[in-house]
Design an enzyme around this catalytic site. Structure first.
Site, mmCIF file in Angstrom:
data_model
loop_
_atom_site.group_PDB
_atom_site.id
_atom_site.type_symbol
_atom_site.label_atom_id
_atom_site.label_comp_id
_atom_site.label_asym_id
_atom_site.label_seq_id
_atom_site.Cartn_x
_atom_site.Cartn_y
_atom_site.Cartn_z
ATOM 1 N N TYR A 1 67.527 -75.539 28.346
ATOM 2 C CA TYR A 1 68.672 -75.820 27.468
ATOM 3 C C TYR A 1 69.990 -75.680 28.197
ATOM 4 O O TYR A 1 70.941 -76.435 27.944
ATOM 5 C CB TYR A 1 68.596 -74.941 26.204
ATOM 6 N N HIS B 1 67.767 -80.571 13.590
ATOM 7 C CA HIS B 1 67.058 -79.823 14.636
ATOM 8 C C HIS B 1 67.977 -78.857 15.372
ATOM 9 O O HIS B 1 67.633 -78.381 16.462
ATOM 10 C CB HIS B 1 66.427 -80.780 15.650
ATOM 11 N N GLU C 1 62.555 -100.640 20.830
ATOM 12 C CA GLU C 1 61.216 -101.247 20.651
ATOM 13 C C GLU C 1 60.644 -100.737 19.329
ATOM 14 O O GLU C 1 61.155 -99.767 18.770
ATOM 15 C CB GLU C 1 60.291 -100.814 21.796
HETATM 16 C C1 BV8 Z 1 57.692 -78.424 11.193
HETATM 17 C C2 BV8 Z 1 64.639 -79.835 19.186
HETATM 18 C C3 BV8 Z 1 56.721 -77.006 9.570
HETATM 19 C C4 BV8 Z 1 64.235 -79.482 20.526
HETATM 20 C C5 BV8 Z 1 62.791 -81.108 18.318
HETATM 21 C C6 BV8 Z 1 50.247 -83.159 13.862
HETATM 22 C C7 BV8 Z 1 50.555 -84.283 13.116
HETATM 23 C C8 BV8 Z 1 51.793 -84.417 12.502
HETATM 24 C C9 BV8 Z 1 52.764 -83.419 12.630
HETATM 25 C C10 BV8 Z 1 52.470 -82.321 13.387
HETATM 26 C C11 BV8 Z 1 51.220 -82.171 13.998
HETATM 27 N N1 BV8 Z 1 51.226 -80.995 14.658
HETATM 28 C C12 BV8 Z 1 52.427 -80.376 14.480
HETATM 29 C C13 BV8 Z 1 53.183 -81.180 13.702
HETATM 30 C C14 BV8 Z 1 54.563 -80.888 13.251
HETATM 31 C C15 BV8 Z 1 55.544 -81.152 14.384
HETATM 32 C C16 BV8 Z 1 55.398 -82.560 14.889
HETATM 33 O O1 BV8 Z 1 55.828 -83.502 14.246
HETATM 34 N N2 BV8 Z 1 54.797 -82.686 16.092
HETATM 35 C C17 BV8 Z 1 54.619 -84.000 16.685
HETATM 36 C C18 BV8 Z 1 54.831 -83.894 18.204
HETATM 37 C C19 BV8 Z 1 53.217 -84.492 16.349
HETATM 38 N N3 BV8 Z 1 56.854 -80.966 13.799
HETATM 39 C C20 BV8 Z 1 57.403 -79.734 13.781
HETATM 40 O O2 BV8 Z 1 56.913 -78.769 14.301
HETATM 41 C C21 BV8 Z 1 58.706 -79.595 12.999
HETATM 42 N N4 BV8 Z 1 58.605 -78.472 12.131
HETATM 43 O O3 BV8 Z 1 56.892 -79.281 10.966
HETATM 44 O O4 BV8 Z 1 57.746 -77.247 10.527
HETATM 45 C C22 BV8 Z 1 57.050 -75.753 8.899
HETATM 46 C C23 BV8 Z 1 56.854 -75.692 7.521
HETATM 47 C C24 BV8 Z 1 57.126 -74.515 6.866
HETATM 48 C C25 BV8 Z 1 57.627 -73.414 7.584
HETATM 49 C C26 BV8 Z 1 57.841 -73.513 8.964
HETATM 50 C C27 BV8 Z 1 57.549 -74.685 9.631
HETATM 51 C C28 BV8 Z 1 59.885 -79.328 13.905
HETATM 52 C C29 BV8 Z 1 60.139 -80.520 14.757
HETATM 53 C C30 BV8 Z 1 61.414 -80.285 15.547
HETATM 54 C C31 BV8 Z 1 61.082 -80.038 16.993
HETATM 55 N N5 BV8 Z 1 62.312 -80.046 17.759
HETATM 56 N N6 BV8 Z 1 63.968 -81.079 18.907
HETATM 57 C C32 BV8 Z 1 65.074 -80.194 21.523
HETATM 58 O O5 BV8 Z 1 65.756 -81.200 21.217
HETATM 59 O O6 BV8 Z 1 65.019 -79.706 22.645
HETATM 60 S S1 BV8 Z 1 61.978 -82.578 18.185
HETATM 61 C C33 BV8 Z 1 62.342 -83.618 19.490
HETATM 62 O O7 BV8 Z 1 61.671 -84.866 19.215
HETATM 63 C C34 BV8 Z 1 63.797 -83.996 19.578
HETATM 64 O O8 BV8 Z 1 64.645 -83.285 18.758
HETATM 65 C C35 BV8 Z 1 63.851 -85.404 19.084
HETATM 66 O O9 BV8 Z 1 64.870 -85.537 18.181
HETATM 67 C C36 BV8 Z 1 62.565 -85.539 18.377
HETATM 68 C C37 BV8 Z 1 62.110 -86.938 18.165
HETATM 69 O O10 BV8 Z 1 62.242 -87.627 19.365
HETATM 70 P P1 BV8 Z 1 63.206 -88.938 19.353
HETATM 71 O O11 BV8 Z 1 64.587 -88.502 18.981
HETATM 72 O O12 BV8 Z 1 62.591 -89.989 18.530
HETATM 73 O O13 BV8 Z 1 63.211 -89.303 20.872
HETATM 74 P P2 BV8 Z 1 62.060 -90.083 21.660
HETATM 75 O O14 BV8 Z 1 62.330 -89.913 23.115
HETATM 76 O O15 BV8 Z 1 60.731 -89.690 21.111
HETATM 77 O O16 BV8 Z 1 62.296 -91.606 21.250
HETATM 78 C C38 BV8 Z 1 63.500 -92.248 21.603
HETATM 79 C C39 BV8 Z 1 63.440 -93.633 21.012
HETATM 80 O O17 BV8 Z 1 64.668 -94.306 21.338
HETATM 81 C C40 BV8 Z 1 62.317 -94.498 21.572
HETATM 82 O O18 BV8 Z 1 61.669 -95.170 20.504
HETATM 83 C C41 BV8 Z 1 63.052 -95.516 22.465
HETATM 84 O O19 BV8 Z 1 62.427 -96.782 22.437
HETATM 85 C C42 BV8 Z 1 64.394 -95.573 21.819
HETATM 86 N N7 BV8 Z 1 65.482 -95.903 22.750
HETATM 87 C C43 BV8 Z 1 65.612 -95.546 24.054
HETATM 88 N N8 BV8 Z 1 66.768 -96.034 24.532
HETATM 89 C C44 BV8 Z 1 67.388 -96.694 23.514
HETATM 90 C C45 BV8 Z 1 66.566 -96.611 22.381
HETATM 91 N N9 BV8 Z 1 66.889 -97.168 21.205
HETATM 92 C C46 BV8 Z 1 68.068 -97.833 21.144
HETATM 93 N N10 BV8 Z 1 68.902 -97.946 22.200
HETATM 94 C C47 BV8 Z 1 68.596 -97.410 23.392
HETATM 95 N N11 BV8 Z 1 69.452 -97.560 24.425
#
Ligand code: BV8
Length: 228
Positions: free
Chosen positions: A53, A106, A203
């Site tokens: 961070y 987040h 995409e």
């Molecule tokens: C919770 C902070 C419950 C950190 C982040 C199994 C199935 C389903 C869900 C889960 C599972 N196992 C666990 C879970 C839940 C889990 C989850 O979803 N896991 C995923 C991996 C499967 N979620 C959680 O744990 C959440 N909490 O569920 O709590 C709970 C309930 C009760 C009590 C307590 C708890 C918490 C999730 C938050 C985690 N923290 N961020 C940090 O930033 O360092 S998440 C992290 O991923 C980032 O914050 C980011 O915001 C997030 C999503 O990523 P994106 O922003 O989408 O970025 P990414 O790179 O993936 O994609 C970028 C996109 O932009 C691409 O599509 C690309 O094509 C596009 N792009 C690129 N360039 C451009 C562009 N578009 C336009 N223009 C461009 N130039």
């Protein structure tokens, strides 16, 4: 269209120079975000997580908002109906572009959280440096963590988010892969509540089939066009 909800992800900040999480530049020193952004990783190796961070906090000071952030800020200032920008991003580029009706679900790189006294406060320096890691409220050292929602932790202001989604007429998702919940499910909630849904991304995201309208291309080009 009266009430708008916008969800943004790392893709909206990519053209400013901030790395996304799951693209080709998606690793930090070989670590996936899922492996570093967790309470378990912080308990196991706080120095590594703090360095992750710290590096991003330094990088944030070197970049500027791009045309997509500026266009959303203009929409915010001009839109007469309700508008809420929900960002998954922990950067401050929406604020620096002038956005006001904004929610960081987040958390934020520019905020610290003291584990000893639970206070939250603005933070701009290093946290990994023990000598500098002193809580401004209780004075204890080494207890300040990033005020960021890690995997397994509850995102902020979910009630406010659900309420906004329940009566929005237009839901726009910008620059997110749709990989992380609960954010990835917001389009389904909005759709169920009758909103028109649009995806603006480089995409198709993992949830692209849920969108009525899809616009693909760099956010810096597509978002200003969409706002106009
Ligand atoms: C919770 C902070 C419950 C950190 C982040 C199994 C199935 C389903 C869900 C889960 C599972 N196992 C666990 C879970 C839940 C889990 C989850 O979803 N896991 C995923 C991996 C499967 N979620 C959680 O744990 C959440 N909490 O569920 O709590 C709970 C309930 C009760 C009590 C307590 C708890 C918490 C999730 C938050 C985690 N923290 N961020 C940090 O930033 O360092 S998440 C992290 O991923 C980032 O914050 C980011 O915001 C997030 C999503 O990523 P994106 O922003 O989408 O970025 P990414 O790179 O993936 O994609 C970028 C996109 O932009 C691409 O599509 C690309 O094509 C596009 N792009 C690129 N360039 C451009 C562009 N578009 C336009 N223009 C461009 N130039």
């Amino acid at each position: 269209m009266r009430n708008i909800v916008v969800l943004t992800g790392a893709g909206i900040s990519a053209e400013s120079g901030l790395a996304t999480f799951r693209g080709p530049d998606g690793l930090w020193e070989g670590h996936r975000v899922e492996d570093v952004a967790t309470p378990e990783a912080f308990a196991r190796d706080p120095g590594l997580v703090q360095q992750f961070y710290d590096a991003r906090r330094v990088r944030l000071g070197e970049v500027e908002p791009n045309a997509a952030h500026v266009a959303l800020a203009r929409l915010d200032s001009e839109w007469p109906g309700e508008l809420l920008i929900i960002t998954q991003n922990v950067d401050d580029l929406h604020e620096r572009a002038g956005a006001k009706r904004l929610l960081h679900m987040h958390g934020e790189l520019a905020s610290g959280w003291c584990l000893a006294c639970s206070s939250r406060f603005p933070w701009s320096g290093s946290m990994a440096d023990g000598a500098g890691n002193q809580c401004p409220r209780c004075g204890l050292f080494g207890q300040v963590r990033p005020d960021i929602v890690w995997f397994g932790e509850m995102p902020y202001e979910m009630d406010r988010i659900e309420e906004a989604l329940s009566h929005c007429d237009l839901f726009a998702s910008i620059g997110t892969s749709g990989a992380v919940y609960p954010a990835a499910g917001f389009v389904q909630t909005a759709r169920y509540c009758g909103a028109h849904t649009v995806e603006i991304n480089l995409e198709p995201s993992q949830g692209s089939l849920f969108f009525d309208e899809r616009r693909y291309g760099p956010a810096g080009e597509e978002v200003p066009k969409w706002v106009d």
